[in-house]
Design an enzyme around this catalytic site. Structure first.
Site, short mmCIF file in Angstrom:
data_model
loop_
_atom_site.label_atom_id
_atom_site.label_comp_id
_atom_site.label_asym_id
_atom_site.label_seq_id
_atom_site.Cartn_x
_atom_site.Cartn_y
_atom_site.Cartn_z
N LYS A 13 -3.18 1.78 -10.70
CA LYS A 13 -3.92 2.20 -11.44
C LYS A 13 -4.74 1.23 -9.30
O LYS A 13 -5.23 1.92 -9.22
CB LYS A 13 -4.54 1.51 -12.27
CG LYS A 13 -4.12 1.45 -13.50
CD LYS A 13 -4.82 1.14 -14.49
CE LYS A 13 -4.30 -0.50 -14.11
NZ LYS A 13 -2.89 -1.02 -14.61
N ARG A 88 -9.10 -2.59 -21.11
CA ARG A 88 -8.27 -3.54 -22.09
C ARG A 88 -7.72 -2.72 -23.56
O ARG A 88 -6.39 -3.31 -23.46
CB ARG A 88 -7.05 -4.47 -21.49
CG ARG A 88 -6.41 -4.08 -19.86
CD ARG A 88 -5.47 -5.07 -19.73
NE ARG A 88 -4.91 -5.00 -18.51
CZ ARG A 88 -4.45 -4.74 -17.52
NH1 ARG A 88 -5.39 -4.38 -17.01
NH2 ARG A 88 -3.00 -4.27 -16.30
N ARG A 127 8.15 -4.84 -6.67
CA ARG A 127 6.16 -5.83 -6.30
C ARG A 127 6.37 -7.44 -5.83
O ARG A 127 6.74 -7.81 -5.21
CB ARG A 127 5.17 -5.43 -6.85
CG ARG A 127 4.41 -5.57 -6.49
CD ARG A 127 2.84 -5.61 -6.88
NE ARG A 127 2.74 -5.46 -8.33
CZ ARG A 127 2.25 -5.20 -9.35
NH1 ARG A 127 1.28 -4.77 -8.70
NH2 ARG A 127 1.93 -5.60 -10.39
N ARG A 133 4.40 -12.20 -7.27
CA ARG A 133 3.37 -11.90 -8.15
C ARG A 133 4.69 -12.81 -9.89
O ARG A 133 5.27 -12.72 -10.36
CB ARG A 133 3.09 -10.96 -8.55
CG ARG A 133 1.15 -10.81 -8.31
CD ARG A 133 0.56 -9.22 -8.39
NE ARG A 133 0.43 -9.15 -10.21
CZ ARG A 133 -0.04 -7.98 -10.45
NH1 ARG A 133 -0.73 -7.22 -9.92
NH2 ARG A 133 0.05 -8.00 -11.58
N ARG A 144 4.32 -7.23 -21.33
CA ARG A 144 3.50 -6.46 -20.71
C ARG A 144 3.20 -4.61 -21.15
O ARG A 144 2.04 -4.25 -21.53
CB ARG A 144 3.19 -6.05 -18.96
CG ARG A 144 2.59 -7.92 -18.27
CD ARG A 144 2.91 -7.85 -16.92
NE ARG A 144 2.00 -6.95 -16.48
CZ ARG A 144 1.83 -7.16 -15.43
NH1 ARG A 144 3.20 -7.44 -14.23
NH2 ARG A 144 1.69 -6.15 -13.87
P1 B4P Z 1 -0.20 -0.72 -9.61
O1 B4P Z 1 0.05 -0.22 -10.84
O2 B4P Z 1 -1.41 -0.39 -9.20
O3 B4P Z 1 -0.44 -2.34 -9.66
P2 B4P Z 1 -1.63 -3.11 -10.77
O4 B4P Z 1 -2.73 -2.27 -10.22
O5 B4P Z 1 -1.25 -4.23 -10.24
O6 B4P Z 1 -1.65 -2.60 -12.03
P3 B4P Z 1 -0.72 -4.13 -12.87
O7 B4P Z 1 -1.41 -3.77 -14.48
O8 B4P Z 1 0.05 -4.59 -13.46
O9 B4P Z 1 -1.57 -5.40 -12.86
P4 B4P Z 1 -3.25 -5.93 -13.50
O10 B4P Z 1 -3.90 -6.95 -12.01
O11 B4P Z 1 -4.33 -4.94 -14.05
O12 B4P Z 1 1.35 -1.02 -8.78
C1 B4P Z 1 1.98 -1.28 -9.19
C2 B4P Z 1 3.46 -1.30 -7.84
O13 B4P Z 1 3.84 -0.28 -7.62
C3 B4P Z 1 2.95 -1.46 -6.47
O14 B4P Z 1 4.13 -2.11 -6.38
C4 B4P Z 1 2.88 0.00 -6.15
O15 B4P Z 1 3.03 -0.90 -4.52
C5 B4P Z 1 4.12 0.53 -6.65
N1 B4P Z 1 3.25 2.08 -6.68
C6 B4P Z 1 2.10 2.65 -6.89
N2 B4P Z 1 2.15 3.82 -6.87
C7 B4P Z 1 3.55 3.97 -6.92
C8 B4P Z 1 4.07 5.51 -6.62
N3 B4P Z 1 3.58 6.14 -6.12
N4 B4P Z 1 5.16 5.29 -5.28
C9 B4P Z 1 5.77 4.06 -5.91
N5 B4P Z 1 5.49 2.79 -6.10
C10 B4P Z 1 4.55 2.98 -6.55
O16 B4P Z 1 -3.16 -6.84 -14.03
C11 B4P Z 1 -2.19 -8.17 -14.26
C12 B4P Z 1 -2.66 -8.97 -16.17
O17 B4P Z 1 -4.26 -9.71 -15.78
C13 B4P Z 1 -2.49 -8.24 -17.34
O18 B4P Z 1 -0.93 -7.50 -16.99
C14 B4P Z 1 -3.32 -8.88 -18.01
O19 B4P Z 1 -2.90 -10.31 -18.15
C15 B4P Z 1 -4.70 -9.50 -17.38
N6 B4P Z 1 -5.83 -8.66 -16.94
C16 B4P Z 1 -6.39 -7.76 -16.23
N7 B4P Z 1 -7.73 -7.32 -16.79
C17 B4P Z 1 -7.28 -7.94 -17.98
C18 B4P Z 1 -8.31 -7.21 -18.97
N8 B4P Z 1 -9.26 -6.23 -19.66
N9 B4P Z 1 -8.60 -7.79 -19.88
C19 B4P Z 1 -7.50 -8.97 -20.61
N10 B4P Z 1 -6.63 -9.37 -19.98
C20 B4P Z 1 -6.36 -9.05 -18.91
#
Ligand code: B4P
Length: 192
Positions: A13, A88, A127, A133, A144
């Protein structure tokens, strides 16, 4: 363009949101990034939220909706936005609709990036090595994923019922996934 990006943790995402924002010139809002920023600045809210995110739990809806409303009110969503990480759960989806209605900027598209859990665990492990992280340990990632299945997956159905949802396969390289998303948006081939 007003887009909500959905998908399990590690589905891409944040990665795809960054590419879309670059191509479309819209505003990127990542609630995960807002929370990490608040924790880094050491605010009381940020530190309380960190205790939950480090365990892979969601931060309470009241905190998140306040944080999101403040962000939306900055006035830079009029030309479009990519929402990444919000909503979420169903309560967040409903409160988002109310906030966006007030701003007259309703969601136009919801894109669900799908990826199987074992691939997710591998990606996040990579990552973890690079970025360290605190919520990227294997145990936390499994939690998660559980939270995602129980609370976030129903959000896709919420948008499907409104005719706004498209599913996209998150497997393959970053650019491959990006091209799939662009074709959903009828934007054809562009280079990332
Ligand atoms: P991403 O999937 O891009 O990771 P993210 O955006 O950080 O999503 P995530 O759900 O993990 O965390 P968020 O910040 O929203 O990528 C993951 C990895 O894969 C990266 O290293 C990337 O380089 C790699 N990658 C991507 N595409 C690839 C491909 N095609 N091939 C190979 N590798 C690839 O949330 C973090 C925490 O915050 C949550 O767990 C929750 O506790 C809290 N939170 C956030 N929003 C919230 C909400 N609305 N309500 C309540 N809690 C919330």
């Amino acid at each position: 363009m007003r887009i909500v990006l959905l998908g399990p943790p590690g589905s891409g995402k944040g990665t795809q949101a960054a590419l879309l924002v670059e191509q479309l010139g819209v505003t990127h809002i990542s609630t995960g990034a807002l929370l990490r920023d608040a924790a880094k600045r050491g605010t009381e809210l940020g530190l309380r939220a960190k205790a939950l995110t480090d365990k892979g739990e969601l931060v309470p809806d009241s905190v998140m909706s306040g944080m999101l409303e403040e962000r939306l009110n900055r006035g830079d969503v009029a030309d479009g936005y990519i929402l990444d990480g919000y909503p979420r759960n169903l309560a967040q989806a409903r409160s988002l609709d109310v906030m966006l209605e007030r701003l007259d900027q309703p969601v136009e598209e919801a894109i669900l990036i799908e990826l199987d859990p074992e691939r997710i665990i591998k990606r996040i492990a990579k990552r973890a090595q690079k970025e360290g992280r605190a919520d990227d340990t294997e145990e936390t990632v499994r939690n998660r994923l559980r939270v995602y299945t129980e609370q976030t997956a129903p959000v896709a159905e919420y948008y499907a019922e409104r005719g706004l949802l498209t599913r996209v396969l998150g497997e393959g390289g970053v650019d491959e996934v990006f091209q799939r998303i662009l074709s959903i948006l009828n934007l054809g081939t562009m280079s990332s």
